[in-house]
Design an enzyme around this catalytic site. Structure first.
Site, mmCIF file in Angstrom:
data_model
loop_
_atom_site.group_PDB
_atom_site.id
_atom_site.type_symbol
_atom_site.label_atom_id
_atom_site.label_comp_id
_atom_site.label_asym_id
_atom_site.label_seq_id
_atom_site.Cartn_x
_atom_site.Cartn_y
_atom_site.Cartn_z
ATOM 1 N N LYS A 1 -26.373 -15.785 -21.097
ATOM 2 C CA LYS A 1 -27.376 -15.926 -22.153
ATOM 3 C C LYS A 1 -26.675 -16.427 -23.411
ATOM 4 O O LYS A 1 -25.668 -15.841 -23.842
ATOM 5 C CB LYS A 1 -27.980 -14.550 -22.405
ATOM 6 C CG LYS A 1 -29.449 -14.531 -22.728
ATOM 7 C CD LYS A 1 -29.912 -13.071 -22.772
ATOM 8 C CE LYS A 1 -31.366 -12.950 -23.116
ATOM 9 N NZ LYS A 1 -31.757 -11.557 -23.344
HETATM 10 O O1 G3P Z 1 -34.157 -9.232 -24.323
HETATM 11 C C1 G3P Z 1 -34.783 -10.012 -25.278
HETATM 12 C C2 G3P Z 1 -36.134 -9.498 -25.729
HETATM 13 O O2 G3P Z 1 -36.940 -9.199 -24.625
HETATM 14 C C3 G3P Z 1 -36.110 -8.455 -26.796
HETATM 15 O O3 G3P Z 1 -37.324 -7.813 -27.004
HETATM 16 O O4 G3P Z 1 -38.666 -5.927 -27.920
HETATM 17 O O5 G3P Z 1 -36.370 -6.370 -28.837
HETATM 18 O O6 G3P Z 1 -38.253 -7.921 -29.329
HETATM 19 P P1 G3P Z 1 -37.658 -6.972 -28.348
#
Ligand code: G3P
Length: 218
Positions: free
Chosen positions: A83
């Site tokens: 990533k």
């Molecule tokens: O892993 C990346 C993403 O899914 C993060 O989500 O909930 O931290 O905005 P969030």
């Protein structure tokens, strides 16, 4: 649509993998830090639990540093997806990795222009963060529709749209209706998808009637 789980909690991953419904896993530096474990250790265990793509994120911010970290991450297991952030340096690293045949996921995507660049850089996946866009009053799912429309205009682009920052089942359903390739879902939201009050109520009635009849199947 493929279902990835968005966590570095291996107990959760093991439980969800047992359903046979998991196609992959995504992690990020915050999730790995929350696990309290070393990156190599936790990613290796996740890769053993789930044979599909497992995203592990670089922490360097320059292309050379990202490529050095990418080599270490990719060496952990063949299903590691490196990533990289949606930056100029990140896309240069993505391009180099894609030419080497390493799977990549371009993360922190918040616009269609960024998604177009990620696809041109040869990303295996692009991760638009729908929840974080909704948080600021923007239209997360609208961005998914826009990116899918653009990618469909250019069939040579092979990047899959990985809907990320999913906050509730509605995000998953809209992603599926739009034809997104993948949704990465927190364990709690994935479990919400199994549940409906009428399912629970109906099952309770069936089991009560069955018990009254006194029969046995096996
Ligand atoms: O892993 C990346 C993403 O899914 C993060 O989500 O909930 O931290 O905005 P969030």
């Amino acid at each position: 649509m493929k279902f990835f789980v968005d966590t570095a909690d291996t107990a959760e991953i093991k439980a969800l993998a047992a359903t046979g419904l998991l196609d992959g896993v995504t992690t990020n530096p915050s999730l790995v830090a929350k696990s309290g474990r070393g990156m190599a250790d936790v990613i290796a265990e996740i890769c053993r639990l789930v044979p599909g793509p497992v995203s592990a994120e670089v922490a360097a911010t320059d292309t050379e540093g990202m490529l050095r970290e990418a080599r270490l991450l990719a060496a952990i297991a063949p299903n590691v997806t490196v990533k990289v952030p949606m930056t100029e340096a990140g896309l240069a690293a993505c391009r180099a990795l894609s030419l080497q045949g390493v799977m990549t996921n371009v993360t922190l995507c918040f616009s269609a222009g960024q998604a177009l660049l990620a696809a041109k850089a040869g990303a295996s996946f692009v991760s638009p963060f729908v929840g974080r866009l909704d948080d600021i009053g923007a239209d997360g799912m609208g961005l998914i529709a826009e990116i899918l429309e653009i990618y469909r205009n250019y069939p040579a682009l092979k990047t899959e749209v990985l809907v990320a920052s999913v906050r509730h089942p509605g995000h998953v359903i809209t992603a599926a209706r739009l034809g997104a390739h993948v949704a990465t879902v927190p364990p709690g939201v994935l479990r919400q998808l199994f549940v409906h009050p009428l399912t629970e109520k109906g099952l309770a009635v069936f089991l009560a009637d069955w018990a009254k009849g006194g029969q046995s199947i096996g």
